[in-house]
Design a protein around this motif. Structure first.
Motif, PDB file in Angstrom:
ATOM      1  N   LYS A 231       0.677  -1.291  -0.112  1.00 40.72           N
ATOM      2  CA  LYS A 231       0.148  -0.051   0.046  1.00 40.72           C
ATOM      3  C   LYS A 231       0.835   1.177  -0.155  1.00 40.72           C
ATOM      4  N   GLU A 232       2.001   0.963   0.662  1.00 39.31           N
ATOM      5  CA  GLU A 232       2.984   2.353   0.708  1.00 39.31           C
ATOM      6  C   GLU A 232       3.621   2.795  -0.554  1.00 39.31           C
ATOM      7  N   GLY A 233       3.445   1.757  -1.618  1.00 41.77           N
ATOM      8  CA  GLY A 233       4.089   2.053  -2.883  1.00 41.77           C
ATOM      9  C   GLY A 233       3.494   3.231  -3.665  1.00 41.77           C
ATOM     10  N   LYS A 234       4.329   4.043  -4.345  1.00 46.92           N
ATOM     11  CA  LYS A 234       3.938   5.369  -4.684  1.00 46.92           C
ATOM     12  C   LYS A 234       3.952   5.134  -6.279  1.00 46.92           C
ATOM     13  N   SER A 235       3.283   5.944  -6.993  1.00 46.63           N
ATOM     14  CA  SER A 235       3.237   6.087  -8.434  1.00 46.63           C
ATOM     15  C   SER A 235       4.481   6.869  -8.964  1.00 46.63           C
ATOM     16  N   ILE A 236       5.146   6.097 -10.137  1.00 50.62           N
ATOM     17  CA  ILE A 236       6.484   6.759 -10.261  1.00 50.62           C
ATOM     18  C   ILE A 236       6.478   6.498 -12.116  1.00 50.62           C
ATOM     19  N   GLU A 237       7.521   7.272 -12.673  1.00 51.10           N
ATOM     20  CA  GLU A 237       7.561   6.954 -14.030  1.00 51.10           C
ATOM     21  C   GLU A 237       7.793   5.681 -14.507  1.00 51.10           C
TER      22      GLU A 237
END
Length: 275
Positions: free
Chosen positions: A213-219
Protein backbone atom coordinates in the motif's frame (compact mmCIF):
# COMPACT_ATOMS: atom_id res chain seq x y z
CA UNK A 1 34.69 20.86 -46.67
CA UNK A 2 32.77 23.77 -45.21
CA UNK A 3 30.63 24.05 -48.33
CA UNK A 4 29.81 20.31 -48.20
CA UNK A 5 28.72 20.60 -44.55
CA UNK A 6 26.60 23.62 -45.43
CA UNK A 7 25.00 21.67 -48.28
CA UNK A 8 24.02 18.74 -46.05
CA UNK A 9 22.82 21.12 -43.34
CA UNK A 10 20.59 22.81 -45.89
CA UNK A 11 19.23 19.42 -46.97
CA UNK A 12 18.51 18.49 -43.36
CA UNK A 13 16.66 21.75 -42.74
CA UNK A 14 14.64 21.25 -45.91
CA UNK A 15 13.74 17.72 -44.79
CA UNK A 16 12.63 18.89 -41.35
CA UNK A 17 10.53 21.65 -42.83
CA UNK A 18 8.77 19.23 -45.17
CA UNK A 19 8.20 16.44 -42.64
CA UNK A 20 5.38 16.17 -40.14
CA UNK A 21 7.31 15.10 -37.03
CA UNK A 22 4.04 14.13 -35.38
CA UNK A 23 3.32 11.57 -38.10
CA UNK A 24 6.42 9.54 -37.39
CA UNK A 25 6.41 5.79 -36.87
CA UNK A 26 5.35 4.59 -33.41
CA UNK A 27 6.34 1.08 -32.25
CA UNK A 28 2.82 0.06 -31.21
CA UNK A 29 1.68 0.43 -34.81
CA UNK A 30 2.86 -3.15 -35.35
CA UNK A 31 1.08 -4.50 -32.25
CA UNK A 32 -2.51 -5.53 -31.54
CA UNK A 33 -2.70 -3.22 -28.55
CA UNK A 34 -2.70 0.57 -28.65
CA UNK A 35 -1.22 3.23 -26.37
CA UNK A 36 -3.62 5.79 -24.93
CA UNK A 37 -4.06 8.15 -22.03
CA UNK A 38 -6.38 8.02 -19.04
CA UNK A 39 -8.08 11.39 -18.84
CA UNK A 40 -7.53 11.54 -15.07
CA UNK A 41 -3.84 12.21 -15.77
CA UNK A 42 -4.83 15.73 -16.88
CA UNK A 43 -7.44 16.53 -14.24
CA UNK A 44 -5.67 19.83 -13.46
CA UNK A 45 -5.55 20.91 -17.12
CA UNK A 46 -8.12 21.92 -19.68
CA UNK A 47 -8.83 20.04 -22.89
CA UNK A 48 -6.61 22.22 -25.08
CA UNK A 49 -3.55 21.61 -22.90
CA UNK A 50 -4.39 17.91 -22.72
CA UNK A 51 -4.62 17.56 -26.48
CA UNK A 52 -1.41 19.51 -26.97
CA UNK A 53 0.40 16.98 -24.81
CA UNK A 54 -1.20 14.00 -26.53
CA UNK A 55 -0.16 15.45 -29.87
CA UNK A 56 3.40 16.03 -28.67
CA UNK A 57 3.68 12.42 -27.51
CA UNK A 58 1.89 10.99 -30.56
CA UNK A 59 -0.81 9.39 -28.41
CA UNK A 60 -4.03 8.93 -30.34
CA UNK A 61 -6.47 7.49 -27.78
CA UNK A 62 -8.08 9.20 -24.79
CA UNK A 63 -10.38 7.82 -22.11
CA UNK A 64 -12.74 10.74 -21.56
CA UNK A 65 -13.31 12.17 -18.10
CA UNK A 66 -16.29 14.36 -17.30
CA UNK A 67 -14.14 17.36 -16.33
CA UNK A 68 -13.24 17.61 -20.03
CA UNK A 69 -16.74 16.72 -21.26
CA UNK A 70 -19.41 17.19 -18.57
CA UNK A 71 -22.27 14.71 -18.21
CA UNK A 72 -24.78 17.42 -19.10
CA UNK A 73 -23.04 18.41 -22.34
CA UNK A 74 -25.37 19.16 -25.24
CA UNK A 75 -25.13 17.34 -28.56
CA UNK A 76 -23.52 20.46 -30.01
CA UNK A 77 -20.91 20.54 -27.25
CA UNK A 78 -20.16 16.85 -27.74
CA UNK A 79 -19.72 17.40 -31.48
CA UNK A 80 -17.37 20.32 -30.83
CA UNK A 81 -15.41 18.18 -28.37
CA UNK A 82 -14.89 15.46 -30.96
CA UNK A 83 -13.85 18.05 -33.54
CA UNK A 84 -11.15 19.27 -31.18
CA UNK A 85 -9.90 15.72 -30.69
CA UNK A 86 -9.93 14.98 -34.40
CA UNK A 87 -7.87 18.11 -35.12
CA UNK A 88 -5.09 16.55 -33.03
CA UNK A 89 -5.59 13.05 -34.42
CA UNK A 90 -7.09 11.80 -31.14
CA UNK A 91 -10.02 9.42 -30.66
CA UNK A 92 -12.08 9.31 -27.48
CA UNK A 93 -12.43 5.56 -27.06
CA UNK A 94 -14.22 5.27 -23.68
CA UNK A 95 -15.60 7.27 -20.76
CA UNK A 96 -14.61 7.04 -17.12
CA UNK A 97 -13.84 5.99 -14.57
CA UNK A 98 -17.32 6.91 -13.43
CA UNK A 99 -18.30 6.28 -9.81
CA UNK A 100 -21.82 4.92 -9.43
CA UNK A 101 -23.67 4.97 -6.13
CA UNK A 102 -27.28 4.87 -7.32
CA UNK A 103 -29.40 3.43 -10.11
CA UNK A 104 -29.72 6.97 -11.46
CA UNK A 105 -25.91 7.20 -11.65
CA UNK A 106 -25.85 4.03 -13.76
CA UNK A 107 -28.61 5.20 -16.09
CA UNK A 108 -26.94 8.58 -16.55
CA UNK A 109 -23.58 6.95 -17.32
CA UNK A 110 -25.01 4.75 -20.06
CA UNK A 111 -26.97 7.63 -21.56
CA UNK A 112 -23.85 9.81 -21.46
CA UNK A 113 -21.67 7.15 -23.15
CA UNK A 114 -24.24 6.69 -25.91
CA UNK A 115 -24.44 10.42 -26.58
CA UNK A 116 -20.64 10.68 -26.56
CA UNK A 117 -20.51 7.86 -29.10
CA UNK A 118 -18.46 5.22 -27.27
CA UNK A 119 -19.34 1.65 -26.36
CA UNK A 120 -17.00 1.19 -23.39
CA UNK A 121 -17.61 2.51 -19.89
CA UNK A 122 -14.96 2.34 -17.18
CA UNK A 123 -16.80 2.37 -13.89
CA UNK A 124 -16.61 1.94 -10.14
CA UNK A 125 -20.13 0.87 -9.12
CA UNK A 126 -21.45 -0.18 -5.74
CA UNK A 127 -21.87 -3.95 -5.60
CA UNK A 128 -25.65 -3.82 -5.35
CA UNK A 129 -25.82 -2.07 -8.75
CA UNK A 130 -24.13 -4.83 -10.74
CA UNK A 131 -27.39 -6.60 -11.67
CA UNK A 132 -28.80 -3.34 -13.03
CA UNK A 133 -25.57 -2.62 -14.90
CA UNK A 134 -25.69 -6.12 -16.36
CA UNK A 135 -29.13 -5.37 -17.78
CA UNK A 136 -27.90 -2.07 -19.19
CA UNK A 137 -24.94 -3.79 -20.86
CA UNK A 138 -27.38 -6.12 -22.60
CA UNK A 139 -29.70 -3.26 -23.55
CA UNK A 140 -26.97 -1.02 -24.98
CA UNK A 141 -24.53 -3.71 -26.19
CA UNK A 142 -21.73 -1.91 -24.37
CA UNK A 143 -18.73 -3.28 -22.53
CA UNK A 144 -18.33 -2.31 -18.89
CA UNK A 145 -14.85 -2.34 -17.35
CA UNK A 146 -14.69 -2.16 -13.56
CA UNK A 147 -11.66 -0.20 -12.39
CA UNK A 148 -9.59 -1.56 -9.51
CA UNK A 149 -7.96 0.57 -6.82
CA UNK A 150 -5.62 -1.79 -4.99
CA UNK A 151 -5.49 -1.39 -1.22
CA UNK A 152 -6.71 2.22 -1.20
CA UNK A 153 -10.44 1.42 -0.99
CA UNK A 154 -12.37 -1.75 -0.21
CA UNK A 155 -14.35 -1.60 -3.45
CA UNK A 156 -12.68 -3.77 -6.14
CA UNK A 157 -9.07 -3.97 -4.93
CA UNK A 158 -7.83 -6.27 -7.71
CA UNK A 159 -8.71 -8.54 -10.63
CA UNK A 160 -9.54 -11.54 -8.43
CA UNK A 161 -12.13 -9.49 -6.58
CA UNK A 162 -13.69 -8.11 -9.75
CA UNK A 163 -13.86 -11.59 -11.27
CA UNK A 164 -15.72 -12.87 -8.21
CA UNK A 165 -18.43 -10.27 -8.92
CA UNK A 166 -18.72 -10.58 -12.71
CA UNK A 167 -17.98 -14.24 -13.50
CA UNK A 168 -21.67 -15.17 -13.61
CA UNK A 169 -22.76 -12.01 -15.42
CA UNK A 170 -22.85 -11.09 -19.10
CA UNK A 171 -19.39 -11.59 -20.66
CA UNK A 172 -19.34 -7.90 -21.58
CA UNK A 173 -18.98 -7.21 -17.86
CA UNK A 174 -15.24 -7.12 -17.22
CA UNK A 175 -12.41 -5.06 -15.84
CA UNK A 176 -9.94 -2.26 -16.37
CA UNK A 177 -6.64 -3.80 -15.31
CA UNK A 178 -4.61 -1.19 -13.42
CA UNK A 179 -1.15 -2.72 -13.26
CA UNK A 180 0.13 -0.34 -10.58
CA UNK A 181 -2.75 -0.86 -8.14
CA UNK A 182 -2.58 -4.60 -8.85
CA UNK A 183 1.04 -4.67 -7.70
CA UNK A 184 0.29 -2.47 -4.69
CA UNK A 185 -2.28 -5.06 -3.63
CA UNK A 186 0.41 -7.75 -3.69
CA UNK A 187 -0.69 -9.32 -6.97
CA UNK A 188 1.18 -9.93 -10.23
CA UNK A 189 -0.24 -7.91 -13.16
CA UNK A 190 1.43 -10.20 -15.70
CA UNK A 191 -0.25 -13.27 -14.21
CA UNK A 192 -3.58 -11.44 -13.92
CA UNK A 193 -3.42 -10.38 -17.55
CA UNK A 194 -2.99 -14.00 -18.59
CA UNK A 195 -5.63 -15.31 -16.18
CA UNK A 196 -8.37 -12.80 -17.00
CA UNK A 197 -7.52 -11.96 -20.61
CA UNK A 198 -11.08 -12.65 -21.80
CA UNK A 199 -12.56 -10.09 -19.41
CA UNK A 200 -10.02 -7.26 -19.64
CA UNK A 201 -11.51 -4.46 -21.72
CA UNK A 202 -9.29 -1.56 -20.71
CA UNK A 203 -5.94 -1.07 -19.03
CA UNK A 204 -4.15 1.55 -16.96
CA UNK A 205 -0.39 1.36 -17.24
CA UNK A 206 1.99 2.92 -14.72
CA UNK A 207 4.84 1.93 -12.43
CA UNK A 208 5.07 1.92 -8.63
CA UNK A 209 7.83 1.98 -6.05
CA UNK A 210 6.69 -1.05 -3.99
CA UNK A 211 4.22 -3.93 -4.05
CA UNK A 212 2.52 -2.68 -0.88
CA UNK A 213 0.00 0.00 0.00
CA UNK A 214 2.94 2.32 0.61
CA UNK A 215 4.03 2.01 -3.04
CA UNK A 216 3.87 5.31 -4.89
CA UNK A 217 3.23 6.03 -8.55
CA UNK A 218 6.40 6.71 -10.50
CA UNK A 219 7.51 7.01 -14.12
CA UNK A 220 7.36 3.73 -16.01
CA UNK A 221 10.76 2.07 -15.87
CA UNK A 222 11.79 3.53 -12.52
CA UNK A 223 9.68 1.24 -10.35
CA UNK A 224 9.33 -2.45 -9.58
CA UNK A 225 7.12 -3.65 -12.41
CA UNK A 226 8.51 -6.04 -15.01
CA UNK A 227 7.47 -4.06 -18.08
CA UNK A 228 9.17 -6.39 -20.63
CA UNK A 229 7.30 -9.39 -19.21
CA UNK A 230 4.08 -7.41 -19.26
CA UNK A 231 4.47 -6.40 -22.91
CA UNK A 232 5.29 -9.95 -23.88
CA UNK A 233 2.10 -11.07 -22.12
CA UNK A 234 0.12 -8.46 -24.05
CA UNK A 235 1.36 -10.18 -27.18
CA UNK A 236 0.74 -13.70 -25.88
CA UNK A 237 -2.85 -12.94 -24.88
CA UNK A 238 -3.57 -10.97 -28.06
CA UNK A 239 -4.93 -8.02 -26.10
CA UNK A 240 -6.28 -5.59 -28.70
CA UNK A 241 -7.54 -2.80 -26.48
CA UNK A 242 -5.87 0.36 -25.26
CA UNK A 243 -3.06 0.55 -22.71
CA UNK A 244 -3.74 3.98 -21.23
CA UNK A 245 -1.07 5.69 -19.19
CA UNK A 246 -2.48 6.93 -15.88
CA UNK A 247 0.31 9.12 -14.61
CA UNK A 248 -0.22 10.11 -10.98
CA UNK A 249 3.11 11.68 -10.02
CA UNK A 250 3.74 15.43 -9.87
CA UNK A 251 0.28 16.09 -11.24
CA UNK A 252 0.76 19.87 -11.12
CA UNK A 253 3.39 19.44 -13.84
CA UNK A 254 3.21 15.87 -15.16
CA UNK A 255 4.43 16.47 -18.68
CA UNK A 256 8.04 15.30 -18.50
CA UNK A 257 6.95 12.22 -16.54
CA UNK A 258 4.34 11.42 -19.15
CA UNK A 259 6.87 11.70 -21.97
CA UNK A 260 9.39 9.57 -20.08
CA UNK A 261 6.81 6.87 -19.32
CA UNK A 262 5.50 6.64 -22.85
CA UNK A 263 9.03 6.69 -24.24
CA UNK A 264 10.14 3.89 -21.94
CA UNK A 265 7.07 1.77 -22.75
CA UNK A 266 7.65 2.23 -26.47
CA UNK A 267 11.34 1.45 -26.04
CA UNK A 268 10.47 -1.85 -24.39
CA UNK A 269 8.06 -2.63 -27.24
CA UNK A 270 10.99 -2.28 -29.63
CA UNK A 271 13.48 -4.07 -27.39
CA UNK A 272 11.27 -7.12 -26.84
CA UNK A 273 10.11 -7.47 -30.43
CA UNK A 274 11.07 -10.76 -32.06
CA UNK A 275 13.40 -10.26 -34.97
Amino acid sequence: MKSIKSFFLALLLLFLQSTDLHAQYVPEAQENFKIGMAGFTYHKFDLDRTLEDLYTNQVKYLCIKDFHLPFNSTDEEIAAFHQKLAAKGVTGYAVGPIYMRTVEDVDNAFSYAKRVGVDLIVGVPNHELLTHINAKVQEYDFKFAIHMHGPDIDLYPDADDIWSHVKDLDPRMGMCLDIGHTARNGKDPVADLEKYKDRIYDMHIKDVTANTKEGKSIEIGRGILDIPAFINMLRKTGYDGVCSLEHERNMDNPFSGIAESIGFFRGVIVGTKSR
